[in-house]
Structure formats: structure tokens, C-alpha cells
Design an enzyme around this catalytic site. Structure first.
Site, mmCIF file in Angstrom:
data_model
loop_
_atom_site.group_PDB
_atom_site.id
_atom_site.type_symbol
_atom_site.label_atom_id
_atom_site.label_comp_id
_atom_site.label_asym_id
_atom_site.label_seq_id
_atom_site.Cartn_x
_atom_site.Cartn_y
_atom_site.Cartn_z
ATOM 1 N N SER A 112 2.307 -4.667 8.061
ATOM 2 C CA SER A 112 3.675 -5.186 8.199
ATOM 3 C C SER A 112 3.827 -6.505 7.476
ATOM 4 O O SER A 112 4.945 -6.952 7.241
ATOM 5 C CB SER A 112 4.009 -5.464 9.664
ATOM 6 O OG SER A 112 3.732 -4.373 10.456
ATOM 7 N N HIS A 134 4.908 1.502 4.581
ATOM 8 C CA HIS A 134 5.141 0.858 5.878
ATOM 9 C C HIS A 134 6.074 1.687 6.752
ATOM 10 O O HIS A 134 7.273 1.772 6.489
ATOM 11 C CB HIS A 134 5.717 -0.550 5.626
ATOM 12 C CG HIS A 134 5.902 -1.365 6.856
ATOM 13 N ND1 HIS A 134 6.892 -2.311 6.985
ATOM 14 C CD2 HIS A 134 5.222 -1.392 8.022
ATOM 15 C CE1 HIS A 134 6.811 -2.868 8.174
ATOM 16 N NE2 HIS A 134 5.807 -2.329 8.820
ATOM 17 N N GLU A 190 9.074 1.915 4.186
ATOM 18 C CA GLU A 190 9.147 1.004 3.042
ATOM 19 C C GLU A 190 7.970 1.303 2.114
ATOM 20 O O GLU A 190 6.820 1.313 2.564
ATOM 21 C CB GLU A 190 9.063 -0.461 3.507
ATOM 22 C CG GLU A 190 10.277 -0.918 4.296
ATOM 23 C CD GLU A 190 10.187 -2.366 4.809
ATOM 24 O OE1 GLU A 190 11.246 -2.986 5.015
ATOM 25 O OE2 GLU A 190 9.065 -2.874 5.006
ATOM 26 N N ASN A 222 11.311 -6.982 7.908
ATOM 27 C CA ASN A 222 10.775 -8.154 8.607
ATOM 28 C C ASN A 222 11.224 -9.476 8.010
ATOM 29 O O ASN A 222 10.992 -10.533 8.567
ATOM 30 C CB ASN A 222 9.249 -8.079 8.701
ATOM 31 C CG ASN A 222 8.823 -7.144 9.817
ATOM 32 O OD1 ASN A 222 9.524 -7.018 10.820
ATOM 33 N ND2 ASN A 222 7.712 -6.460 9.636
HETATM 34 P P1 NAI Z 1 -3.510 -0.290 17.202
HETATM 35 O O1 NAI Z 1 -4.291 -1.425 17.693
HETATM 36 O O2 NAI Z 1 -2.753 0.579 18.170
HETATM 37 O O3 NAI Z 1 -4.504 0.691 16.394
HETATM 38 C C1 NAI Z 1 -5.452 0.273 15.468
HETATM 39 C C2 NAI Z 1 -6.615 1.264 15.510
HETATM 40 O O4 NAI Z 1 -7.481 1.010 14.402
HETATM 41 C C3 NAI Z 1 -7.482 1.138 16.775
HETATM 42 O O5 NAI Z 1 -7.548 2.402 17.389
HETATM 43 C C4 NAI Z 1 -8.861 0.734 16.250
HETATM 44 O O6 NAI Z 1 -9.920 1.328 16.958
HETATM 45 C C5 NAI Z 1 -8.802 1.242 14.815
HETATM 46 N N1 NAI Z 1 -9.696 0.561 13.890
HETATM 47 C C6 NAI Z 1 -9.940 -0.759 13.777
HETATM 48 N N2 NAI Z 1 -10.804 -0.992 12.762
HETATM 49 C C7 NAI Z 1 -11.111 0.212 12.231
HETATM 50 C C8 NAI Z 1 -11.955 0.634 11.181
HETATM 51 N N3 NAI Z 1 -12.662 -0.243 10.479
HETATM 52 N N4 NAI Z 1 -12.043 1.955 10.917
HETATM 53 C C9 NAI Z 1 -11.338 2.841 11.640
HETATM 54 N N5 NAI Z 1 -10.513 2.505 12.648
HETATM 55 C C10 NAI Z 1 -10.409 1.207 12.946
HETATM 56 O O7 NAI Z 1 -2.553 -0.858 16.077
HETATM 57 P P2 NAI Z 1 -1.124 -0.302 15.562
HETATM 58 O O8 NAI Z 1 -0.046 -0.899 16.370
HETATM 59 O O9 NAI Z 1 -1.210 1.176 15.422
HETATM 60 O O10 NAI Z 1 -1.049 -0.992 14.117
HETATM 61 C C11 NAI Z 1 -1.844 -0.573 13.042
HETATM 62 C C12 NAI Z 1 -1.332 -1.179 11.751
HETATM 63 O O11 NAI Z 1 0.031 -0.798 11.559
HETATM 64 C C13 NAI Z 1 -1.350 -2.701 11.677
HETATM 65 O O12 NAI Z 1 -1.615 -3.093 10.352
HETATM 66 C C14 NAI Z 1 0.057 -3.073 12.081
HETATM 67 O O13 NAI Z 1 0.463 -4.331 11.579
HETATM 68 C C15 NAI Z 1 0.840 -1.959 11.405
HETATM 69 N N6 NAI Z 1 2.144 -1.682 11.990
HETATM 70 C C16 NAI Z 1 2.332 -1.716 13.348
HETATM 71 C C17 NAI Z 1 3.581 -1.456 13.889
HETATM 72 C C18 NAI Z 1 3.789 -1.495 15.368
HETATM 73 O O14 NAI Z 1 4.935 -1.668 15.788
HETATM 74 N N7 NAI Z 1 2.755 -1.343 16.191
HETATM 75 C C19 NAI Z 1 4.738 -1.138 13.033
HETATM 76 C C20 NAI Z 1 4.419 -1.036 11.620
HETATM 77 C C21 NAI Z 1 3.168 -1.341 11.145
#
Ligand code: NAI
Length: 386
Positions: free
Chosen positions: A116, A137, A149, A187
């Protein structure tokens, strides 16, 4: 085309579901077996609900689940053509994931990031084959929010944005193209929704409920305070801070100390039952009331909308994205009731200018700066949509 997803949290799981629904074989990788199991059981529940509502047949639901291969073994990404990472929002972790993938996949595989806030260009620079890296995104919840995006880095191959635009349309999404600049479109343009609300609160002009109500009366689904409480201050505040720093401390993007205090107190919003509102056991919420003039809601809403329109207009001025894409981003990514530039045309540039100029005069603060494009439009009579 085989799709790889790295990270099976909220976003990765949602993106895997969309890709599988669009008919692709999907490989979903996470570090944790437990996370993968949770992701599978959540999808099973979602599919059961969709079958119940007759949106998919039970055969389709089974096939959608079967097309997703979940594994902790990164090697399984070997023959994927497009890999989307959705791991934690940390540049070093993301670089590490892409470097590991580069030792496994072919040089043609596209590596996309769901970040993001991080620079796609920096991410690309740290990869062996930089021109295959791109931002893709999605918005939360990914299966429901149409906006995607697409953010090419400086290095990205020319054919990749076009290919992704077509692919996202085939997945039923509304893709837009954004320049690799802080906050991309949503954002960046959405910042005044929160920050202007916070200014009005900090000055004691109105309480959170009055400001939220004012915005709901303009058909926003939520007001700024209930939305920040829902997103979580631990998520929303760092985005504001990161956009502010990335724009070299432009006062327009200045974060609020009031919100910082909530983060420091661990009053993170709805999930901690306390943020701007206090969430009671019985589902009601309370807030600190202050008296304000009876007609204040109208001027609050106009002030916040004027600042939003100005931000959207400025994004056009700086060539961040097209007029159509900026309006699509705000209506399809964060459910605004109307495109901000369409709103600008309806109001006329002069109305926005008058509101912001009077705020500038009142505060003497560099934060209230009318975008040059609006002044030009007021002079020429041009509109965003002719
Ligand atoms: P989350 O914390 O729910 O999930 C992240 C996952 O990645 C976890 O399950 C973790 O175990 C896994 N992980 C961490 N390091 C890893 C690796 N080296 N190899 C494989 N898996 C790994 O996070 P979320 O909310 O799903 O966000 C993920 C990404 O998406 C971030 O970059 C965030 O900024 C972006 N994002 C999030 C939004 C939201 O509203 N939650 C909206 C748009 C983008």
C-alpha cells in the site's frame, strides 16, 4: 496462466480466491501451515455461503477450492507466470521474498507487489531482473472491492501494465493506472477525509459524531472517525505518517497528535473496543459530546469535500493518474458516493477555491493550498469532463 500468491493473510487469501474464481490454477504460499489451514477453512465458509445464495453451484465451489494449491514450499511457485506478494508491509521482507523467488522462477515471470505504501521502484531496483517488477494493489476485502491500482516502477517493461489491465478486467475488477508516488491514488487522495475531520475535532468545532453524521448526510458510507476506528489506528496512522514523510513533510499531509495518542494508548478502534468511540458490550457506542452550532454539519461536510476535491485535482495536476482513473479509484476502492472530479465539475472550481482560500486566510497555514489546476479552470471555465 498460473498464478502464485505469497502470504495467505487477509489480502493473499482474498486474491487467491479471485484468481481461482477466474479459472486460474493458484499456488498459495505462506511460512505458516496454520495460516494456510485457516485460509482454506475461511474460503470453504465463503464458498458455502455463495452456494447458499445461488451465486455459484456446488460443483463450481468445489472446483474453485481445488484449484488453489496451498504449501509452505516456495519451490512450488516454479512454473507460475504471475506471482503476487501479500506478505507483511516491510521492504526488507518483500525484497527477500522476491530474491528467493528469482532463484526459482524463470526470468519471464512477473513479480507483483500488493504493497500500500512502499516504493515499487526501490523494490524493482533490488531484484536481479528489475523490469518484471510491478505494483498490483488490491483493496480490502479483495473479493468484494472492484478497484485494483496498477503501478509500474520506473524500470517496469512496457507490456506489463497493459497485460495486467486486461487480466484484471478478465477477473471482473476495475483496474486503474497510477504513477509510483507515495500513496498511489487512493491513499493520497483520501488523506483529507481523515485529516480535515481531525482538524475540526481538535479545534473543538464539533464532536466526532457530528462530523461523522455530516459526512454520512453527503452519502459517504461512514464518517472519518468511525472509518478510522474500523480500519484501526495502528494501520491508518502509519499510512498518514508515511505519506507525510514521503512528501518531504508537506503540511498538507501532516498527521494528527490526537490520533497518535490513541495509538500510544493502544486504543486502536473497534477491535480494542475503544478509539474515537467507546464500543459498549450491547453494541452501542459512546463519545465525548461537545456543543456546536446547529448548522455546523453543512459547513463541516463542505470543508472536507472541498479538501478532497482539491487533493484529487492536484493528483491530476501532477499527472499521477487520469481524471477517469482517479474517480474510479475513489468510488470503487473506498466507496465514495461520487467521483471527486465529477463533484468538482458540479460545484465549479470557484466554490472549492473560495472555501480553501478562506481557510488559508484564517489559519495562515501552508496546508490550505488550492491546486493550480483549479485556479486555471476557474479562469478558463474548463471542466474535468468536457
Ligand atoms: P496479514 O498479516 O494478514 O498477512 C501477511 C501474511 O504473510 C501472514 O500470513 C504471514 O505469515 C505471511 N508472511 C510473512 N512473511 C512471509 C514470507 N517471507 N513468505 C511467505 N509468507 C509470509 O497482512 P495483510 O493485511 O494481508 O497485508 C498483506 C500486504 O497487503 C501488506 O503489504 C499490506 O500493506 C497490503 N495491503 C493490505 C490491505 C489491508 O487492508 N489489510 C489493503 C491493501 C494492501
Amino acid at each position: 496462466m498460473k498464478i502464485g500468491i505469497i502470504g495467505a493473510g487477509a489480502m493473499g487469501s482474498g486474491i487467491a480466491q479471485i484468481a481461482s474464481q477466474a479459472g486460474h490454477e493458484v499456488v498459495l504460499t505462506d511460512l505458516s501451515e496454520d495460516v494456510l489451514k485457516t485460509s482454506a477453512s475461511k474460503l470453504a465458509k465463503i464458498m458455502a455461503r455463495l452456494v447458499e445464495k445461488e451465486r455459484v453451484t456446488s460443483e463450481e465451489a468445489k472446483a474453485i477450492q481445488a484449484r488453489i494449491n496451498r504449501t509452505t514450499d516456495l519451490e512450488s511457485q516454479r512454473d507460475c507466470n504471475l506471482i503476487i506478494e501479500a506478505v507483511v508491509e516491510n521492504m526488507d521482507v518483500k525484497i527477500n521474498v522476491f530474491n528467493n523467488l528469482e532463484s526459482i522462477v524463470s526470468d519471464d515471470t512477473i513479480l507483483a507487489s500488493n504493497t500500500s505504501s512502499l516504493s515499487i521502484t526501490s523494490l524493482a531496483k533490488n531484484c536481479r531482473v528489475s523490469n518484471r517488477v510491478v505494483g498490483l494493489h488490491f483493496f480490502n476485502p479483495a473479493p468484494l472491492m472492484p478497484l485494483v491500482e496498477i503501478i509500474p516502477a520506473l524500470q517496469t517493461r512496457d507490456d506489463i501494465p497493459t497485460l495486467l489491465l486486461e487480466l484484471m478486467k478478465a477477473w471482473g475488477k476495475s483496474p486503474v493506472l497510477a504513477k509510483d508516488t507515495p500513496g498511489f491514488i487512493v491513499n493520497r487522495v483520501a488523506r483529507p477525509f481523515y485529516s480535515e475531520g481531525l482538524r475540526i475535532l481538535d479545534e473543538g468545532l464539533a464532536d466526532v459524531d457530528t462530523i461523522d453524521t455530516a459526512m454520512r448526510e453527503k452519502e459517504f458510507r461512514m464518517g472519518p472517525f468511525e472509518l478510522m476506528d474500523l480500519i484501526g489506528h495502528d494501520v491508518n496512522y502509519p499510512v498518514t505518517e508515511s505519506v507525510f514523510k514521503s512528501f518531504y513533510y508537506d503540511p498538507r499531509f501532516k498527521p494528527s497528535i490526537t490520533q497518535l495518542k490513541l495509538v500510544e494508548a493502544d486504543w486502536l478502534g473497534k477491535k480494542s473496543r475503544r478509539g474515537f468511540y467507546k464500543y459498549e458490550e450491547d453494541g452501542t457506542r459512546s463519545f465525548f459530546k461537545i456543543d456546536s452550532a446547529s448548522d455546523i454539519r453543512y459547513s463541516i461536510a463542505e470543508r472536507i469535500i472541498a479538501m478532497l476535491i482539491n487533493e484529487a485535482a492536484d493528483a491530476v495536476f501532477w499527472n499521477i493518474a487520469s481524471v477517469e482513473d482517479i474517480d474510479t479509484a475513489m468510488t470503487k476502492g473506498v466507496n465514495y458516493p461520487k467521483g471527486l472530479l465529477k463533484w468538482a465539475d458540479e460545484w465549479g472550481a470557484s466554490k472549492v477555491i473560495n472555501i480553501i482560500d478562506s481557510l488559508a486566510q484564517h489559519y495562515g497555514d501552508g496546508r490550505y493550498r488550492v491546486s493550480p489546476i483549479l485556479r486555471e479552470m476557474a479562469r478558463s471555465g474548463d471542466k474535468f469532463y468536457s
